[in-house]
Write an enzyme that holds these catalytic residues in place. Structure first.
Site, PDB file in Angstrom:
ATOM      1  N   ASN A   1       0.695  -1.165  -0.260  1.00 18.21           N
ATOM      2  CA  ASN A   1       0.407   0.238   0.503  1.00 18.21           C
ATOM      3  C   ASN A   1       0.606   1.143  -0.529  1.00 18.21           C
ATOM      4  O   ASN A   1       1.298   1.542   1.063  1.00 18.21           O
ATOM      5  CB  ASN A   1      -1.056   0.112   1.301  1.00 18.21           C
ATOM      6  CG  ASN A   1      -1.661   1.069   1.149  1.00 18.21           C
ATOM      7  OD1 ASN A   1      -2.006   2.137   0.592  1.00 18.21           O
ATOM      8  ND2 ASN A   1      -2.530   1.453   2.297  1.00 18.21           N
ATOM      9  N   TRP A   2       1.011   2.153  -1.532  1.00 24.85           N
ATOM     10  CA  TRP A   2       1.536   2.836  -1.404  1.00 24.85           C
ATOM     11  C   TRP A   2       1.566   3.742  -1.082  1.00 24.85           C
ATOM     12  O   TRP A   2       2.093   5.351  -0.334  1.00 24.85           O
ATOM     13  CB  TRP A   2       2.419   3.155  -2.859  1.00 24.85           C
ATOM     14  CG  TRP A   2       2.957   2.143  -3.584  1.00 24.85           C
ATOM     15  CD1 TRP A   2       3.721   1.240  -3.052  1.00 24.85           C
ATOM     16  CD2 TRP A   2       3.549   1.764  -5.066  1.00 24.85           C
ATOM     17  NE1 TRP A   2       3.966   0.456  -3.941  1.00 24.85           N
ATOM     18  CE2 TRP A   2       4.285   0.962  -5.065  1.00 24.85           C
ATOM     19  CE3 TRP A   2       2.232   2.884  -6.037  1.00 24.85           C
ATOM     20  CZ2 TRP A   2       4.265   1.142  -6.336  1.00 24.85           C
ATOM     21  CZ3 TRP A   2       3.678   2.461  -7.159  1.00 24.85           C
ATOM     22  CH2 TRP A   2       3.809   1.686  -7.994  1.00 24.85           C
ATOM     23  N   LYS A   3       0.482   4.082   0.010  1.00 26.90           N
ATOM     24  CA  LYS A   3      -0.431   5.269   0.430  1.00 26.90           C
ATOM     25  C   LYS A   3      -0.158   6.401  -0.808  1.00 26.90           C
ATOM     26  O   LYS A   3       0.269   6.650  -2.221  1.00 26.90           O
ATOM     27  CB  LYS A   3       0.185   5.712   1.881  1.00 26.90           C
ATOM     28  CG  LYS A   3      -0.476   4.415   2.849  1.00 26.90           C
ATOM     29  CD  LYS A   3       0.227   5.047   3.926  1.00 26.90           C
ATOM     30  CE  LYS A   3      -0.228   2.898   4.710  1.00 26.90           C
ATOM     31  NZ  LYS A   3      -0.049   3.653   6.325  1.00 26.90           N
TER      32      LYS A   3
ATOM     33  N   HIS B   1      -9.632   1.884   4.288  1.00 32.96           N
ATOM     34  CA  HIS B   1      -8.040   1.927   5.092  1.00 32.96           C
ATOM     35  C   HIS B   1      -8.300   2.934   6.821  1.00 32.96           C
ATOM     36  O   HIS B   1      -9.382   3.708   6.060  1.00 32.96           O
ATOM     37  CB  HIS B   1      -7.048   2.293   4.482  1.00 32.96           C
ATOM     38  CG  HIS B   1      -6.200   1.970   4.672  1.00 32.96           C
ATOM     39  ND1 HIS B   1      -5.713   3.423   6.313  1.00 32.96           N
ATOM     40  CD2 HIS B   1      -5.283   1.654   5.164  1.00 32.96           C
ATOM     41  CE1 HIS B   1      -4.182   3.258   5.754  1.00 32.96           C
ATOM     42  NE2 HIS B   1      -4.116   1.444   5.628  1.00 32.96           N
TER      43      HIS B   1
ATOM     44  N   GLU C   1      -7.196   5.189   6.981  1.00 38.35           N
ATOM     45  CA  GLU C   1      -6.692   6.337   7.182  1.00 38.35           C
ATOM     46  C   GLU C   1      -8.285   7.081   6.724  1.00 38.35           C
ATOM     47  O   GLU C   1      -8.225   8.276   6.645  1.00 38.35           O
ATOM     48  CB  GLU C   1      -5.430   6.331   6.589  1.00 38.35           C
ATOM     49  CG  GLU C   1      -4.001   5.944   7.643  1.00 38.35           C
ATOM     50  CD  GLU C   1      -2.576   5.562   6.902  1.00 38.35           C
ATOM     51  OE1 GLU C   1      -2.317   5.642   5.597  1.00 38.35           O
ATOM     52  OE2 GLU C   1      -2.073   5.041   7.057  1.00 38.35           O
TER      53      GLU C   1
ATOM     54  N   GLU D   1      -5.760  -4.727  10.397  1.00 39.04           N
ATOM     55  CA  GLU D   1      -4.754  -3.547  10.512  1.00 39.04           C
ATOM     56  C   GLU D   1      -5.652  -3.101  11.396  1.00 39.04           C
ATOM     57  O   GLU D   1      -6.076  -2.295  12.014  1.00 39.04           O
ATOM     58  CB  GLU D   1      -5.330  -2.821   9.374  1.00 39.04           C
ATOM     59  CG  GLU D   1      -4.930  -3.456   8.068  1.00 39.04           C
ATOM     60  CD  GLU D   1      -4.138  -2.903   6.540  1.00 39.04           C
ATOM     61  OE1 GLU D   1      -3.169  -2.392   6.728  1.00 39.04           O
ATOM     62  OE2 GLU D   1      -4.582  -0.699   6.933  1.00 39.04           O
TER      63      GLU D   1
ATOM     64  N   GLY E   1       1.994   2.042  10.505  1.00 41.11           N
ATOM     65  CA  GLY E   1       2.420   2.916  10.285  1.00 41.11           C
ATOM     66  C   GLY E   1       3.654   3.184  12.246  1.00 41.11           C
ATOM     67  O   GLY E   1       3.964   5.075  11.931  1.00 41.11           O
TER      68      GLY E   1
ATOM     69  N   SER F   1       3.260  -1.865  10.411  1.00 44.31           N
ATOM     70  CA  SER F   1       4.188  -1.965  10.339  1.00 44.31           C
ATOM     71  C   SER F   1       5.318  -3.400  10.490  1.00 44.31           C
ATOM     72  O   SER F   1       5.795  -3.844  10.776  1.00 44.31           O
ATOM     73  CB  SER F   1       4.556  -2.171  12.309  1.00 44.31           C
ATOM     74  OG  SER F   1       4.346  -0.889  12.902  1.00 44.31           O
TER      75      SER F   1
HETATM   76  P1  PGA Z   1       2.645   0.328   7.561  1.00 43.27           P
HETATM   77  O1  PGA Z   1       0.689   0.350   6.952  1.00 43.27           O
HETATM   78  O2  PGA Z   1       2.597  -1.035   6.887  1.00 43.27           O
HETATM   79  O3  PGA Z   1       3.265   1.932   7.039  1.00 43.27           O
HETATM   80  O4  PGA Z   1       2.507   0.302   8.990  1.00 43.27           O
HETATM   81  C1  PGA Z   1       0.482  -0.286   6.874  1.00 43.27           C
HETATM   82  C2  PGA Z   1      -0.911   0.150   6.599  1.00 43.27           C
HETATM   83  O5  PGA Z   1      -0.943   0.749   6.453  1.00 43.27           O
HETATM   84  O6  PGA Z   1      -1.849  -0.542   5.083  1.00 43.27           O
END
Ligand code: PGA
Length: 256
Positions: free
Chosen positions: A14-16, A100, A102, A172, A178, A217
């Site tokens: 997931n590049w965001k 997600h 976020e 998640e 993150g 993470s």
């Molecule tokens: P992360 O993010 O691996 O940077 O913790 C995972 C995600 O949000 O899918």
């Protein structure tokens, strides 16, 4: 009847909001030669909208899939700034990340909208990854299962039993995203087994076939232990997926 061994491991990066068109070309160029292609692990890259077309072009013929990070539930309409499932399919996009944390936190993504987005994605021909997970406070208050039950039941409500296993679910925990605070293998296994049981409340066959990933993470060092848990079918990888070499190592860990 599918069982754990019949579930193809799945690792998605997931590049965001990272990767320009130029950066995508350079990334895929480095990645493809490092991946264990054709070895029975499904690989996805979740790119920002602006990089989807070039990502599809660059992975052509490799078997690597390109996914979007969101979509609107309607096929078209007066929804300024939104992108629909059919628009993604036209680009050659294979799937979409939905819900997600976020987006739930920053973009008012609701379970109500997800109830429409998940079946809309399937209808358009996209394989959805539905993200669920508890906050730190919810975990401390013993509310993890209640939260997961709510999110899984709501997100899958309008998906027919026959199509349930086409949805991938990503567990998640918000406190692990993150933060560098990865869930322990036991925590990931316990939550993911619970999610599988929730799918089993709808259909036992779907529960055996549905893939549930862990995200939060994940990196090349911790991936092996988490991915070896019996119910963990793969990983949704954020930060560590931005380095093609590290992402390829995580994909490799899904094979062992
Ligand atoms: P992360 O993010 O691996 O940077 O913790 C995972 C995600 O949000 O899918």
């Amino acid at each position: 009847m599918p069982d754990a061994s019949a579930r193809t491991p799945y690792v998605a990066g997931n590049w965001k909001m990272h990767m320009t068109v130029a950066a995508t070309r350079a990334y895929v160029d480095k990645l493809l030669g490092r991946l264990p292609l054709g070895k029975g692990v499904e690989i996805g890259l979740c790119a920002p909208f602006t990089a989807l077309a070039v990502a599809v072009e660059c992975v052509d013929g490799s078997g690597v899939k390109v996914l979007a990070q969101n979509m609107h539930q309607a096929a078209e309409g007066a929804f300024t700034g939104e992108v629909s499932g059919p628009m993604l399919v036209e680009l050659g996009v294979a799937g979409v990340v939905l819900g997600h944390s976020e987006r739930r936190r920053d973009n008012c993504e609701t379970d109500r909208a997800l109830q429409e987005k998940v079946p809309a994605a399937l209808e358009a021909g996209l394989a959805p990854i539905l993200c669920v997970g508890e906050s730190e406070e919810e975990r401390e208050d013993g509310e993890t299962q209640r939260k997961l039950r709510h999110q899984v039941q709501e997100g899958l409500l309008s998906v027919s039993d026959e199509r349930l296993a086409e949805v991938t679910i990503a567990y998640e925990p918000i406190w692990a995203i993150g933060t560098g605070r990865v869930a322990t293998p036991d925590q990931a296994q316990e939550a993911i087994a619970f999610i599988r049981a929730l799918v089993g409340d709808r259909s036992q066959e779907a529960a055996r076939a549905v893939r549930v990933l862990y995200g939060g993470s994940v990196n090349a060092e911790n991936a092996g232990e988490i991915l070896s848990q019996p119910d963990v079918d793969g990983a949704l990888v954020g930060g560590a997926s931005l380095d093609p070499e590290e992402f390829a190592r995580i994909v490799g860990a899904a094979l062992t």
